[in-house]
Motif scaffolding. Structure first.
Motif, short mmCIF file in Angstrom:
data_model
loop_
_atom_site.label_atom_id
_atom_site.label_comp_id
_atom_site.label_asym_id
_atom_site.label_seq_id
_atom_site.Cartn_x
_atom_site.Cartn_y
_atom_site.Cartn_z
N MET A 145 20.26 8.87 31.02
CA MET A 145 21.31 9.61 31.73
C MET A 145 22.70 9.20 31.27
SD MET A 145 21.88 10.35 35.79
CE MET A 145 20.40 11.34 35.86
N LYS A 146 22.94 7.89 31.15
CA LYS A 146 24.27 7.43 30.72
C LYS A 146 24.55 7.82 29.28
CE LYS A 146 24.86 3.63 33.98
NZ LYS A 146 25.03 2.16 34.16
N GLU A 147 23.52 7.77 28.42
CA GLU A 147 23.71 8.19 27.03
C GLU A 147 24.06 9.67 26.96
OE1 GLU A 147 20.24 7.05 24.75
OE2 GLU A 147 20.18 5.11 25.77
N HIS A 148 23.38 10.48 27.75
CA HIS A 148 23.64 11.92 27.82
C HIS A 148 25.09 12.19 28.25
CE1 HIS A 148 22.29 16.14 29.07
NE2 HIS A 148 23.49 16.04 29.61
N LEU A 149 25.50 11.59 29.35
CA LEU A 149 26.83 11.85 29.89
C LEU A 149 27.93 11.31 28.97
CD1 LEU A 149 26.11 11.13 33.66
CD2 LEU A 149 26.47 13.36 32.58
N HIS A 150 27.66 10.18 28.30
CA HIS A 150 28.66 9.65 27.37
C HIS A 150 28.86 10.61 26.20
CE1 HIS A 150 31.11 6.48 25.53
NE2 HIS A 150 30.62 6.96 24.39
N THR A 151 27.79 11.24 25.73
CA THR A 151 27.92 12.20 24.64
C THR A 151 28.77 13.39 25.08
OG1 THR A 151 25.76 11.55 23.77
CG2 THR A 151 26.66 13.65 23.02
N ARG A 152 28.54 13.88 26.27
CA ARG A 152 29.34 15.01 26.78
C ARG A 152 30.82 14.61 26.97
NH1 ARG A 152 26.08 18.73 25.69
NH2 ARG A 152 24.40 19.40 27.08
N ARG A 153 31.05 13.36 27.33
CA ARG A 153 32.41 12.90 27.65
C ARG A 153 33.17 12.40 26.43
NH1 ARG A 153 30.83 9.66 31.11
NH2 ARG A 153 30.82 7.74 29.88
N ALA A 154 32.49 11.73 25.50
CA ALA A 154 33.16 11.08 24.37
C ALA A 154 32.39 11.37 23.09
CB ALA A 154 33.29 9.57 24.63
N ALA A 155 31.49 10.47 22.66
CA ALA A 155 30.71 10.73 21.45
C ALA A 155 29.45 9.87 21.43
CB ALA A 155 31.54 10.48 20.19
N GLY A 156 28.36 10.47 21.01
CA GLY A 156 27.09 9.76 20.84
C GLY A 156 26.70 9.75 19.37
N LEU A 157 26.09 8.65 18.94
CA LEU A 157 25.63 8.51 17.56
C LEU A 157 24.10 8.54 17.56
CD1 LEU A 157 26.35 8.06 14.57
CD2 LEU A 157 26.11 5.60 15.01
N PHE A 158 23.53 9.46 16.81
CA PHE A 158 22.08 9.68 16.75
C PHE A 158 21.58 9.39 15.34
CE2 PHE A 158 24.06 12.46 19.77
CZ PHE A 158 23.19 12.65 20.83
N ASP A 159 20.45 8.73 15.23
CA ASP A 159 19.75 8.59 13.96
C ASP A 159 18.79 9.76 13.83
OD1 ASP A 159 18.42 7.84 11.68
OD2 ASP A 159 17.49 6.04 12.52
N ARG B 134 27.73 1.15 11.83
CA ARG B 134 28.53 0.10 12.48
C ARG B 134 30.01 0.52 12.56
NH1 ARG B 134 25.70 -4.48 13.42
NH2 ARG B 134 23.95 -5.01 12.04
N ALA B 135 30.52 1.15 11.52
CA ALA B 135 31.91 1.59 11.54
C ALA B 135 32.14 2.63 12.63
CB ALA B 135 32.29 2.16 10.17
N LEU B 136 31.19 3.53 12.82
CA LEU B 136 31.31 4.54 13.88
C LEU B 136 31.19 3.90 15.26
CD1 LEU B 136 29.13 7.30 12.19
CD2 LEU B 136 31.61 7.38 12.52
N LEU B 137 30.24 2.97 15.41
CA LEU B 137 30.03 2.31 16.69
C LEU B 137 31.16 1.36 17.07
CD1 LEU B 137 26.21 1.58 16.32
CD2 LEU B 137 27.25 3.16 17.97
N ALA B 138 32.00 1.02 16.09
CA ALA B 138 33.13 0.13 16.38
C ALA B 138 34.16 0.82 17.28
CB ALA B 138 33.80 -0.31 15.08
N SER B 139 34.13 2.16 17.33
CA SER B 139 35.02 2.89 18.23
C SER B 139 34.54 2.78 19.67
CB SER B 139 35.07 4.38 17.83
OG SER B 139 35.71 5.14 18.83
N ASP B 140 35.46 2.57 20.59
CA ASP B 140 35.11 2.51 22.01
C ASP B 140 34.53 3.83 22.51
OD1 ASP B 140 35.98 -0.10 22.17
OD2 ASP B 140 37.98 0.43 22.91
N ASP B 141 34.79 4.92 21.76
CA ASP B 141 34.32 6.24 22.18
C ASP B 141 32.86 6.51 21.81
OD1 ASP B 141 36.60 7.25 23.47
OD2 ASP B 141 37.52 7.79 21.56
N VAL B 142 32.27 5.65 20.97
CA VAL B 142 30.95 5.95 20.42
C VAL B 142 29.90 4.99 20.96
CG1 VAL B 142 29.58 6.23 18.31
CG2 VAL B 142 32.01 6.84 18.31
#
Length: 369
Positions: free
Chosen positions: A37-51, A206-214
């Motif tokens: 649920m938190k992963e879902h809402l974070h993607t809608r609000r900011a950004a999610g990184l998917f493999d 790692r570079a993408l995940l370094a952002s607080d938004d991801v």
């Protein structure tokens, strides 16, 4: 999990605390410690990184590659502009769907992304039916960055992506080597899919995940995000027995492939598909809103009354929608019962529960047009 493949990001998933599950022959992250649920809402609000490296990446070369591929898909590829991408379908002789895929025109070749569970069959299908070279890309990972913050985050790493429109594709150099980028995704949000060499995939992630938004996001939230967005899952919502018209995918068949001219028809199952385009199909994929808090999941039979003996349709996908804060489903019903607001009943654990036919998507798309 013996005999399962691993993507280039496997060790990073473990480091991030992912719960790994078998999926399409791979060990894949279904969720991380925050939960679906938190992963879902974070993607809608900011950004999610998917493999999404388990997906198949394929190159089709040749001056007539587009014309040849049009013999296998109903989409117009000869009319696809350079640096643009289009959704397509492999159809069978009965008008059913073998797989859905993305097709990009990269100038001197076409770049395809196909579903993980179907990629071996898709590659064999193309090699058996096309005379042009079909090359499997097996040394590159595929990452999806999705959500309203995706553009700003990726621009810091690959300047210029902000100029891309929805369904644009580029090939460009970066600090992580050559990257192949499309502005597209599977969440209903703005976002990008980035193909990167396997040996650079962890560094890019790692570079993408370094952002607080991801934040990293697993398969669980990927499924609930696509369901809220009204997007179909191959093997559930579309399959070899489903026609594009029944599935609500008529928009993926451009006018030039429908009527008149030498490019109309000419794809497997054209007789059935073109007939349904003209006359309608006997059933349709619809959105469904169950009453209460319990989801109606894949396989739930649908009835037209609380006492009917035989089901009129069935659910193909269902889950709780964190954004809309209620259960949502999709399924197939007779065309006469597909009007928005039609009241049906789903049988859950032996009990008939009310469900209403609803418009798709359940949450508005936020693509950059």
């Amino acid at each position: 999990m013996p005999d399962l493949k691993r993507t280039a990001l496997y060790e990073l998933h473990q480091e991030l605390g992912a719960k790994m599950v078998p999926f399409a022959g791979y060990e894949m992250p279904v969720q991380y410690p925050p939960g679906v649920m938190k992963e879902h809402l974070h993607t809608r609000r900011a950004a999610g990184l998917f493999d999404v490296s388990h997906m198949g990446q394929v190159i089709v070369r040749g001056a007539d590659a587009a014309a040849q591929l049009e013999t296998l898909v109903p989409a117009s590829l000869a009319g696809l502009g350079e640096s643009r991408q289009r959704y397509g379908l492999f159809t069978n002789d009965d008008g059913g769907i073998l797989d859905d895929l993305m097709i990009a025109n990269r100038g001197d070749h076409l770049f395809l992304v196909v579903n993980a569970a179907c990629k071996d069959a898709d590659i064999a299908h193309m090699r058996a039916n096309l005379s042009c070279p079909v090359e499997v890309v097996d040394d590159r990972a595929l990452l999806a960055l999705q959500g309203p913050a995706a553009e700003a985050v990726l621009t810091d790493i690959v300047p210029g992506v902000s100029a891309m429109r929805f369904m644009d594709v580029i090939v460009t150099d970066s600090a992580f080597g050559e990257v192949w980028i499309s502005r597209s995704g599977y969440t209903g949000e703005d976002g990008f899919e980035v193909s990167v060499a396997d040996d650079q995939a962890v560094a890019l992630a790692r570079a993408l995940l370094a952002s607080d938004d991801v934040e990293p996001v697993g398969l669980g939230a990927r499924d609930s995000l696509r369901l809220e967005a009204g997007l179909y899952l191959y093997g559930n919502d579309i399959d070899t027995g489903t026609s594009p018209v029944e599935a609500g995918l008529s928009w993926s068949i451009q006018k030039v492939r429908r009527t008149g001219g030498d490019r109309a028809g000419g794809f497997p199952g054209a007789e059935r598909i073109l007939s349904e385009l003209d006359n309608g199909a006997s059933r349709r994929r619809v959105g469904l809103l169950p009453e209460g808090r319990a989801p109606m999941r894949d396989g739930t039979p649908l009835f037209d009354s609380e006492t009917a003996d035989k089901p009129v349709g069935h659910v193909t996908s269902g889950a709780f929608g964190p954004t809309v804060e209620r259960p949502v489903s999709m399924g197939y019903v007779p065309t006469a019962m597909a009007e928005t607001g039609t009241r049906l009943f789903g049988e859950v654990r032996g009990k008939r529960m009310p469900v209403t036919v609803a418009d798709l998507p359940f949450t508005p798309a936020n693509f950059k047009r």
